[in-house]
Motif scaffolding. Structure first.
Motif, PDB file in Angstrom:
ATOM      1  N   THR A  39       0.653  -1.344   0.258  1.00  0.00           N
ATOM      2  CA  THR A  39      -0.131   0.151  -0.250  1.00  0.00           C
ATOM      3  C   THR A  39       0.953   0.968  -0.174  1.00  0.00           C
ATOM      4  N   ARG A  63     -15.659  -3.545   4.760  1.00  0.00           N
ATOM      5  CA  ARG A  63     -16.031  -1.960   4.479  1.00  0.00           C
ATOM      6  C   ARG A  63     -17.421  -1.415   5.686  1.00  0.00           C
ATOM      7  N   GLU A 111      -5.374  -1.264  -4.269  1.00  0.00           N
ATOM      8  CA  GLU A 111      -6.538  -0.381  -3.660  1.00  0.00           C
ATOM      9  C   GLU A 111      -7.502  -0.697  -3.134  1.00  0.00           C
ATOM     10  N   TYR A 112      -7.290  -1.523  -3.077  1.00  0.00           N
ATOM     11  CA  TYR A 112      -8.887  -2.222  -1.178  1.00  0.00           C
ATOM     12  C   TYR A 112      -8.753  -1.699  -0.665  1.00  0.00           C
ATOM     13  N   GLN A 113      -7.353  -2.456  -0.226  1.00  0.00           N
ATOM     14  CA  GLN A 113      -6.214  -2.061   1.444  1.00  0.00           C
ATOM     15  C   GLN A 113      -6.035  -0.769   1.112  1.00  0.00           C
ATOM     16  N   ARG A 114      -5.256  -0.398   0.074  1.00  0.00           N
ATOM     17  CA  ARG A 114      -5.611   1.485   0.308  1.00  0.00           C
ATOM     18  C   ARG A 114      -6.521   1.936   1.282  1.00  0.00           C
ATOM     19  N   GLU A 115      -7.630   1.754   0.339  1.00  0.00           N
ATOM     20  CA  GLU A 115      -8.579   2.944   1.535  1.00  0.00           C
ATOM     21  C   GLU A 115      -8.879   1.584   2.427  1.00  0.00           C
ATOM     22  N   GLU A 118      -6.146   3.625   5.307  1.00  0.00           N
ATOM     23  CA  GLU A 118      -6.463   5.231   5.492  1.00  0.00           C
ATOM     24  C   GLU A 118      -8.059   5.190   6.502  1.00  0.00           C
ATOM     25  N   ARG A 119      -8.794   4.246   6.284  1.00  0.00           N
ATOM     26  CA  ARG A 119     -10.039   4.787   7.033  1.00  0.00           C
ATOM     27  C   ARG A 119      -9.403   4.201   8.568  1.00  0.00           C
TER      28      ARG A 119
END
Length: 190
Positions: A39, A63, A111-115, A118-119
């Motif tokens: 990430t 999520r 990309e899914y992991q980056r969310e 951050e969250r």
């Protein structure tokens, strides 16, 4: 659309995973040389890292705006990736003080992991094994749901590219980071 449950909490009635022997072959093995997308926008080869590394492997983070796969809570060991990640976040200072770097690893794409990074405000990188190259090279235990092949929850303590300790099965997942801290405290690195 919001979920019907709280992704940050574990339900009380989750089934406990049994030790199926799926990781019995791992202690003492050298990690395979597999470059995994991070990430942080780089490739990480866990086999080439010096010193002590903690890698917690998890099926998939959920999520708050998406429902889990059908029957997710009934699959022993599936639920709890977000609480586990938050626990490693909360214990991160202790883990680094004990001389360990930390990575999370799943089969979700970067990309899914980056969310999630951050969250959840994770102070460490998540690694993607979306092609299952790392999992297959180590013969890691997996399961399938809704067409996805996911890694069963486990944690590796790696010393200089060699597996020193395996936590498997991991339950409850939100206590795994504390268990890792206790083990590292009792087993100082090389």
């Amino acid at each position: 659309m919001p979920r019907h449950d709280n992704v940050y909490e574990l339900p009380r009635d989750l089934p406990v995973p049994a030790d199926d022997g799926g990781c019995a072959h791992l202690p003492g093995l050298a990690l395979p040389a597999v470059a995994l997308a991070s990430t942080a926008g780089r490739l990480v080869d866990l086999a080439g890292l010096p010193g002590r590394t903690v890698v917690y492997l998890y099926p998939r983070t959920g999520r708050p705006d998406q429902e889990s796969p059908r029957g997710w809570n009934e699959i022993p060991g599936a639920r709890g990736c977000t609480p586990q990640s938050c626990a490693f976040r909360d214990h991160h200072a202790e883990l680094t003080a004990l001389g360990a770097r930390v990575f999370g690893l799943s089969t979700q794409d970067t990309e899914y992991q980056r969310e999630a990074v951050e969250r959840l405000h994770l102070p460490f990188e998540l690694l993607s094994d979306d092609r299952l190259r790392f999992a297959q090279a180590l013969r890691l235990p997996t399961f399938e749901v809704e067409g996805m092949t996911l890694i069963k929850r486990l944690t590796l303590i790696v010393d200089g590219g060699r597996i020193a300790k395996v936590f498997y099965p991991v339950f409850p997942p939100d206590r795994n980071a504390g268990d890792v801290v206790a083990w590292l405290s009792a087993h100082p690195g090389p």
